[in-house]
Write an enzyme that holds these catalytic residues in place. Structure first.
Site, mmCIF file in Angstrom:
data_model
loop_
_atom_site.group_PDB
_atom_site.id
_atom_site.type_symbol
_atom_site.label_atom_id
_atom_site.label_comp_id
_atom_site.label_asym_id
_atom_site.label_seq_id
_atom_site.Cartn_x
_atom_site.Cartn_y
_atom_site.Cartn_z
ATOM 1 N N GLU A 1 -2.579 -2.987 -5.010
ATOM 2 C CA GLU A 1 -3.985 -3.554 -4.281
ATOM 3 C C GLU A 1 -5.337 -2.512 -5.250
ATOM 4 O O GLU A 1 -6.179 -2.230 -4.450
ATOM 5 C CB GLU A 1 -4.538 -4.151 -2.813
ATOM 6 C CG GLU A 1 -3.848 -4.959 -2.874
ATOM 7 C CD GLU A 1 -3.910 -4.848 -1.646
ATOM 8 O OE1 GLU A 1 -4.348 -4.239 -0.783
ATOM 9 O OE2 GLU A 1 -3.835 -6.660 -1.197
ATOM 10 N N CYS B 1 0.667 -0.934 -0.105
ATOM 11 C CA CYS B 1 -0.188 -0.097 -0.068
ATOM 12 C C CYS B 1 0.732 1.572 0.096
ATOM 13 O O CYS B 1 0.661 2.334 -0.233
ATOM 14 C CB CYS B 1 -1.024 0.312 1.371
ATOM 15 S SG CYS B 1 -2.274 -1.071 1.128
HETATM 16 O O1 AHR Z 1 1.652 -6.888 3.375
HETATM 17 C C1 AHR Z 1 0.980 -5.690 3.861
HETATM 18 C C2 AHR Z 1 -0.405 -4.686 3.236
HETATM 19 O O2 AHR Z 1 -1.528 -5.429 3.132
HETATM 20 C C3 AHR Z 1 0.309 -4.265 2.121
HETATM 21 O O3 AHR Z 1 0.603 -2.581 2.350
HETATM 22 C C4 AHR Z 1 -0.930 -4.561 1.195
HETATM 23 O O4 AHR Z 1 -0.185 -4.028 -0.032
HETATM 24 C C5 AHR Z 1 -1.697 -5.523 1.742
HETATM 25 O O5 AHR Z 1 -3.513 -5.106 2.253
#
Ligand code: AHR
Length: 651
Positions: free
Chosen positions: A370, A238
């Site tokens: 995501e 994220c």
């Molecule tokens: O791994 C933690 C978080 O989980 C990542 O930042 C995201 O891509 C997912 O929601």
């Protein structure tokens, strides 16, 4: 009792007297899919203080006074002797606008103390590099006296520098620590009547990875190197998206001189109120050059993920207008040039200036993390067109959203397969039961077209409370079982990585995590050892394994996969027993006429599904090696309760 059990087992093993419930057949002479060298990799994100306060070995927090609260992490000492003023010169230096103006009005020292990232980890006899950018504003000179202070308030090491002259200059000095302490701090004393401007106050240990000055924490990189990962995905997660577009990850702001890299808030600073981390920012001392260098150091293919013009959809869900996407796409093209371009190109030249004239051989690039919905497909299409036109050989990783099932996933999976995406990134943070039930997930996936990148996954032992999501044996065993299904489907799944990778024991936001660390030590979770057993025993070609004719994916609580390693000429069989009982299985190696010799067994097990590793018992659950003697292609093998084994047989 234990000895008696072992004798019985050995007896059964050699005599083959027991009628095993499971009849496992490995067809050694029937090669199936090629296992990609990239199959087992790692996912790095600056979450849980993985970068600043973790892998990036800087000990001073808020070294450039750019945190929202400019003096966060700093404490004034001897206020009666002086004062500090935070000055902002935004027009002159937009990347690093603030500095501290320190006025000392008596002959007694005035000081600033830095608390480090939940303290500073220091080691006896280790060298420390102190540096500061400074200029004299008033007075003849200013003496800056750096003092490393233990948690018992003793001096562990110190050194002085003298600031003269009224233009910005970097001053540096080194000294040793006489003490080991996990929670030390740094006093910076200003001695002599003067007004001095200071910025980028820094302290690094000398024993960094490869002894690079201003480098990475050696013990943590070693843990990554020990995984022999096929790839490293960075910088997230994220963090790529940011809570809003202004705080998205912009690789260009993470390269070049350290003092010119613009600090921003870390999105995990405010994400979870129950794990709020107000002192979490990104200094980008670990930036894209360092990520590429790290990938090269540990022999992993680099896989950068770039922002696709969308902020996190759980937060602001802000998207850039498609007619303003060009700058974002240009960033992606320039990144490829930075990694692979000749030193004659703008970005290739920067790479060379930073110390790496040779290309980094980037082969893959992720577009978006995501992200989901038609807004993603719309932006992705524009990125793909531009990147493929200029760099057709670069494989693109595309997002299938946050979940492995549901409307969002179905929509994206369908759309991405229509456009023949190179790699579809699937994420699953699910209970252990889900992992067991989904060991066959890829058995019925389309065999042609897009490949799968299981880009983030972890079995979460408790879905309601983060503090209870432990890296326990139950979660690791479930992952081991599930991963047999990834290996069995190596023609569909090209890459996989557990997530997240690191967590600081005093500053984490998300659990479970693969590697836990404090300011001095680190330990590997049982989940780490599962990843390592797969990665170190990958094999090159998958071969068929069945139990009474079916793939081994849960019958009799057993899960299995097998491969041949053509470089070592070994047969590698992985078996997971999730049952509470030991099982004696019958194993037949088909296509092998004769086999005699020693075979190696690597076993990871615990009798207790709630067991975890810890700083005091880092190897409570760790792989153990033993040998067995095999006389013929059909033999019985005891598989312990709650265990994961890798059996390696020289062919
Ligand atoms: O791994 C933690 C978080 O989980 C990542 O930042 C995201 O891509 C997912 O929601």
């Amino acid at each position: 009792m234990k000895i008696f059990k072992i004798i019985i087992n050995i007896f059964f093993l050699f005599c083959g007297l027991i009628k095993s419930s499971a009849q496992i057949v490995v067809k050694v002479n029937e090669p199936k899919a090629i296992i990609q060298p990239t199959m087992w990799g790692i996912f790095f994100e600056d979450i849980n203080m993985a970068a600043d306060g973790g892998l990036y070995a800087e000990l001073v927090k808020n070294r450039s006074f750019e945190f929202t609260q400019p003096l966060m992490g700093w404490k004034e000492q001897n206020k009666q002797n002086g004062s500090v003023l935070i000055v902002n010169r935004n027009n002159e230096n937009t990347a690093n606008p603030r500095f501290a103006r320190v006025s000392v009005k008596t002959n007694e020292p005035y000081g600033l103390t830095n608390e480090g990232f939940r303290g500073m980890g220091i080691k006896k006899n280790n060298g420390y590099d102190f540096s500061v950018w400074a200029k004299l504003n008033e007075g003849e000179k200013s003496v800056i006296h750096a003092q490393l202070i233990t948690s018992k308030n003793e001096i562990a090491g110190e050194a002085k520098i003298i600031v003269e002259g009224n233009s910005w200059k970097k001053y540096a000095v080194s000294f040793n620590s006489s003490v080991t302490d996990e929670k030390a701090k740094l006093n910076v004393w200003f001695e002599g009547k003067s007004v001095v401007d200071v910025d980028m106050i820094s302290l690094f240990p000398k024993d960094t990875w490869k002894n690079r000055s201003g480098g990475l924490r050696a013990d943590l990189v070693q843990k990554l190197a020990d995984l022999k990962p096929g790839f490293i995905r960075f910088p997230g997660g994220c963090i790529v998206e940011g809570r809003d577009l202004a705080n998205r990850y912009q690789w260009k702001k993470t390269v070049g001189n350290i003092e010119d890299r613009q600090l921003i808030i870390n999105r995990w600073n405010t994400e979870f109120s129950y794990r709020s981390t107000p002192d979490y920012f990104q200094s980008f001392g670990l930036g894209f050059f360092e990520y590429f260098q790290l990938a090269e150091d540990i022999g992993a293919e680099p896989l950068p993920i770039i922002n696709c013009g969308m902020a996190c959809q759980f937060n602001s869900a802000e998207v850039v207008a498609t007619n303003e996407l060009d700058g974002y796409i240009q960033d992606a093209l320039d990144l490829i040039e930075f990694a692979n371009g000749s030193t004659e190109t703008k970005w290739g030249k920067l790479r060379a200036t930073m110390g790496h004239p040779q290309p980094f051989n980037l082969k893959m690039l992720g577009v978006g993390n995501e992200n989901w919905g038609p807004q993603y497909i719309e932006r992705l299409t524009l990125f793909t067109k531009a990147i493929k036109a200029k760099y057709p050989a670069i494989k693109l990783v595309n997002s299938s959203g946050t979940d492995p099932i549901g409307e969002r996933f179905d929509y994206l999976n369908g759309e991405l397969r229509k456009i023949n995406a190179d790699l579809i990134d699937e994420h699953y943070y699910r209970p252990p039961e889900w992992f067991l039930a989904n060991a066959k997930r890829y058995d019925n996936y389309p065999r042609n077209g897009s490949k799968v990148f299981a880009g983030e996954y972890a079995a979460h032992s408790n879905l309601t409370n983060d503090a209870d999501k432990k890296n326990n044996w139950q979660s690791a065993l479930a992952e081991a079982a599930f991963m047999t299904g990834l290996e069995r489907n190596a023609d569909v799944v090209s890459m996989a990585s557990y997530a997240p990778l690191f967590a600081h024991i005093d500053a984490w936001q998300w659990a479970p995590d693969l590697i836990w660390f404090n300011n001095l030590q680190s330990y590997a979770s049982p989940n780490y050892y599962v990843q390592q057993m797969y990665s170190l025993n990958k094999g090159t070609t998958e071969v068929s394994v069945t139990n009474n004719g079916d793939v081994v994916a849960g019958q009799d609580s057993l899960y299995a996969a097998a491969s041949i390693d053509s470089s070592t000429n070994e047969l590698i069989i992985k078996i997971v027993n999730t049952s509470v009982k030991q099982q004696i299985i019958s194993l037949s190696l088909e296509g092998v006429k004769k086999i005699t010799g020693r075979a190696k067994i690597i076993e990871l097990k615990s009798d207790n599904l709630n067991s975890v590793n810890s700083f005091s018992q880092p190897e409570k659950i760790a792989p153990k090696e033993s040998e067995i003697f095999i006389h013929e292609p059909k033999f019985n093998l005891p598989i312990n309760a709650y265990s994961f084994i890798v059996l390696k047989i020289k062919m």
